[in-house]
Enzyme design. Structure first.
Site, PDB file in Angstrom:
ATOM      1  N   SER A 135       0.849  -1.202   0.000  1.00 26.45           N
ATOM      2  CA  SER A 135       0.000   0.000   0.000  1.00 26.45           C
ATOM      3  C   SER A 135       0.876   1.241   0.000  1.00 26.45           C
ATOM      4  CB  SER A 135      -0.860   0.002   1.265  1.00 26.45           C
ATOM      5  OG  SER A 135      -1.570   1.215   1.370  1.00 26.45           O
ATOM      6  N   TYR A 147      -2.640  -0.275  10.711  1.00 23.75           N
ATOM      7  CA  TYR A 147      -2.849  -0.807   9.351  1.00 23.75           C
ATOM      8  C   TYR A 147      -1.612  -0.507   8.499  1.00 23.75           C
ATOM      9  CZ  TYR A 147      -4.261  -1.039   4.479  1.00 23.75           C
ATOM     10  OH  TYR A 147      -4.296  -1.320   3.129  1.00 23.75           O
TER      11      TYR A 147
HETATM   12  N1  LIG Z   1      -8.754   0.019  -1.352  1.00 28.26           N
HETATM   13  C1  LIG Z   1      -7.632   0.709  -1.149  1.00 28.26           C
HETATM   14  O1  LIG Z   1      -7.601   1.952  -1.148  1.00 28.26           O
HETATM   15  C2  LIG Z   1      -6.349  -0.044  -0.928  1.00 28.26           C
HETATM   16  C3  LIG Z   1      -5.145   0.675  -1.042  1.00 28.26           C
HETATM   17  C4  LIG Z   1      -3.945   0.012  -0.849  1.00 28.26           C
HETATM   18  C5  LIG Z   1      -3.932  -1.327  -0.553  1.00 28.26           C
HETATM   19  N2  LIG Z   1      -5.121  -2.008  -0.437  1.00 28.26           N
HETATM   20  C6  LIG Z   1      -5.049  -3.432  -0.129  1.00 28.26           C
HETATM   21  O2  LIG Z   1      -5.635  -4.147  -1.201  1.00 28.26           O
HETATM   22  C7  LIG Z   1      -6.034  -5.436  -0.757  1.00 28.26           C
HETATM   23  C8  LIG Z   1      -7.427  -5.731  -1.286  1.00 28.26           C
HETATM   24  O3  LIG Z   1      -8.316  -4.779  -0.756  1.00 28.26           O
HETATM   25  P1  LIG Z   1      -9.529  -4.157  -1.567  1.00 28.26           P
HETATM   26  O4  LIG Z   1      -9.347  -2.693  -1.620  1.00 28.26           O
HETATM   27  O5  LIG Z   1      -9.759  -4.904  -2.815  1.00 28.26           O
HETATM   28  O6  LIG Z   1     -10.707  -4.400  -0.507  1.00 28.26           O
HETATM   29  P2  LIG Z   1     -11.925  -5.438  -0.431  1.00 28.26           P
HETATM   30  O7  LIG Z   1     -12.793  -5.289  -1.621  1.00 28.26           O
HETATM   31  O8  LIG Z   1     -12.501  -5.257   0.926  1.00 28.26           O
HETATM   32  O9  LIG Z   1     -11.212  -6.869  -0.547  1.00 28.26           O
HETATM   33  C9  LIG Z   1     -10.689  -7.579   0.537  1.00 28.26           C
HETATM   34  C10 LIG Z   1     -10.716  -9.044   0.170  1.00 28.26           C
HETATM   35  O10 LIG Z   1     -10.085  -9.802   1.207  1.00 28.26           O
HETATM   36  C11 LIG Z   1     -10.928 -10.866   1.558  1.00 28.26           C
HETATM   37  N3  LIG Z   1     -10.720 -11.269   2.948  1.00 28.26           N
HETATM   38  C12 LIG Z   1     -10.823 -10.508   4.062  1.00 28.26           C
HETATM   39  N4  LIG Z   1     -10.563 -11.239   5.149  1.00 28.26           N
HETATM   40  C13 LIG Z   1     -10.289 -12.503   4.714  1.00 28.26           C
HETATM   41  C14 LIG Z   1      -9.972 -13.717   5.350  1.00 28.26           C
HETATM   42  N5  LIG Z   1      -9.839 -13.805   6.688  1.00 28.26           N
HETATM   43  N6  LIG Z   1      -9.771 -14.820   4.587  1.00 28.26           N
HETATM   44  C15 LIG Z   1      -9.912 -14.760   3.243  1.00 28.26           C
HETATM   45  N7  LIG Z   1     -10.201 -13.637   2.577  1.00 28.26           N
HETATM   46  C16 LIG Z   1     -10.382 -12.521   3.310  1.00 28.26           C
HETATM   47  C17 LIG Z   1     -12.344 -10.346   1.309  1.00 28.26           C
HETATM   48  O11 LIG Z   1     -13.257 -11.393   1.076  1.00 28.26           O
HETATM   49  P3  LIG Z   1     -14.240 -12.065   2.158  1.00 28.26           P
HETATM   50  O12 LIG Z   1     -14.796 -10.978   3.005  1.00 28.26           O
HETATM   51  O13 LIG Z   1     -15.230 -12.752   1.269  1.00 28.26           O
HETATM   52  O14 LIG Z   1     -13.384 -13.050   2.908  1.00 28.26           O
HETATM   53  C18 LIG Z   1     -12.122  -9.593   0.008  1.00 28.26           C
HETATM   54  O15 LIG Z   1     -12.149 -10.491  -1.087  1.00 28.26           O
HETATM   55  C19 LIG Z   1      -5.907  -5.408   0.766  1.00 28.26           C
HETATM   56  O16 LIG Z   1      -4.691  -6.062   1.128  1.00 28.26           O
HETATM   57  C20 LIG Z   1      -5.815  -3.914   1.076  1.00 28.26           C
HETATM   58  O17 LIG Z   1      -5.097  -3.687   2.275  1.00 28.26           O
HETATM   59  C21 LIG Z   1      -6.326  -1.400  -0.630  1.00 28.26           C
END
Ligand SMILES: NC(=O)c1ccc[n+]([C@@H]2O[C@H](COP(=O)([O-])OP(=O)(O)OC[C@H]3O[C@@H](n4cnc5c(N)ncnc54)[C@H](OP(=O)(O)O)[C@@H]3O)[C@@H](O)[C@H]2O)c1
Length: 223
Positions: A135, A147
């Site tokens: 991130s 985080y």
């Molecule tokens: N959005 C941003 O601005 C941003 C920026 C930088 C980095 N990121 C990173 O990008 C990654 C993906 O995030 P996103 O933005 O795409 O958010 P998101 O749509 O909330 O996706 C998170 C994913 O992780 C899964 N997950 C959560 N807990 C889990 C568990 N215990 N076991 C298995 N799967 C799990 C969720 O699915 P289920 O709930 O179905 O398990 C979902 O598929 C994360 O690592 C986040 O920190 C996001």
């Protein structure tokens, strides 16, 4: 023969968009997250080249089982994308919630390490590719952010595992986005990055010639 990628956090956001982009690029995709219904809907959309692997990434055994099922189905593993992760509700350190810290460390750090641990023996056989979602919060200091600190771990680990993988010709790419409009946030984030922007960068990294190890893809919204 088509290559196969294991994607965690594949039910929504960046992971789901990457599943679509990788499938379009010809990859078989193994999709892990807890929401079985969302994974099955995505597999129905993507067809025979997708496999739903419902499970919790904080369980080493569940990730082991998922990768075993995936390699039994498609024969080999050429890439793994450790992407599952979440944010924290109680901000800061002084007023933070230790129980929430434990959950987030188990997910953002241990879950990602487990993905690497279960995938590397397979990736070694194919001189494969490991991708990790870091991130922008893992590149700068944010007051009291636990985080962000979990993402600093991801950034540190990415360099170390890249060096480990070089010994057998494997590649590791750290993907570090700024704000992406996904269910990570409770409110929509119009004008920020979209999940497909990150997915495109993942596929770009995957498609580099064998001699090129893209070590980090850092993507920020223009505005
Ligand atoms: N959005 C941003 O601005 C941003 C920026 C930088 C980095 N990121 C990173 O990008 C990654 C993906 O995030 P996103 O933005 O795409 O958010 P998101 O749509 O909330 O996706 C998170 C994913 O992780 C899964 N997950 C959560 N807990 C889990 C568990 N215990 N076991 C298995 N799967 C799990 C969720 O699915 P289920 O709930 O179905 O398990 C979902 O598929 C994360 O690592 C986040 O920190 C996001």
């Amino acid at each position: 023969m088509a290559k196969t990628i294991f994607i965690t956090g594949a039910s929504t956001g960046i992971g789901a968009a990457t599943a679509r982009a990788a499938a379009r690029a010809g990859w078989n995709v193994g999709l892990m997250a807890r929401s079985r219904d969302k994974l099955e809907a995505l597999c129905a959309e993507l067809g025979e080249q997708a496999l739903a692997l419902p499970g919790d990434v904080t369980s080493f055994e569940e990730q082991q089982r998922a990768v075993r099922q995936l390699t039994e189905r498609f024969g080999s593993l050429e890439a793994a994308f450790a992407n599952a992760g979440a944010g924290i509700k109680a901000p800061g350190t002084e007023k933070g919630d230790p129980a929430e810290w434990r959950r987030i460390v188990e997910l953002n750090i241990l879950g990602l390490l487990y993905t690497a641990r279960v995938s590397l023996p397979h990736l070694r056989k194919t001189a494969g590719h490991l991708l990790l979602t870091g991130s922008a919060a893992g590149r700068r200091h944010i007051p009291g952010s636990i985080y962000g600190a979990t993402k600093w771990f991801v950034h540190g680990f990415a360099g170390n595992v890249a060096e480990e993988m070089r010994e057998w010709g494997g590649r590791c790419t750290l993907v570090s986005p700024g704000m992406v409009d996904t269910p990570f946030f409770d409110e929509p984030k119009p004008g920020k990055l979209r999940a497909e922007d990150i997915a495109n960068a993942v596929v770009f990294a995957l498609e580099q010639p064998e001699r090129v190890m893209l070590r980090e893809v850092h993507i920020m919204p223009t505005h």
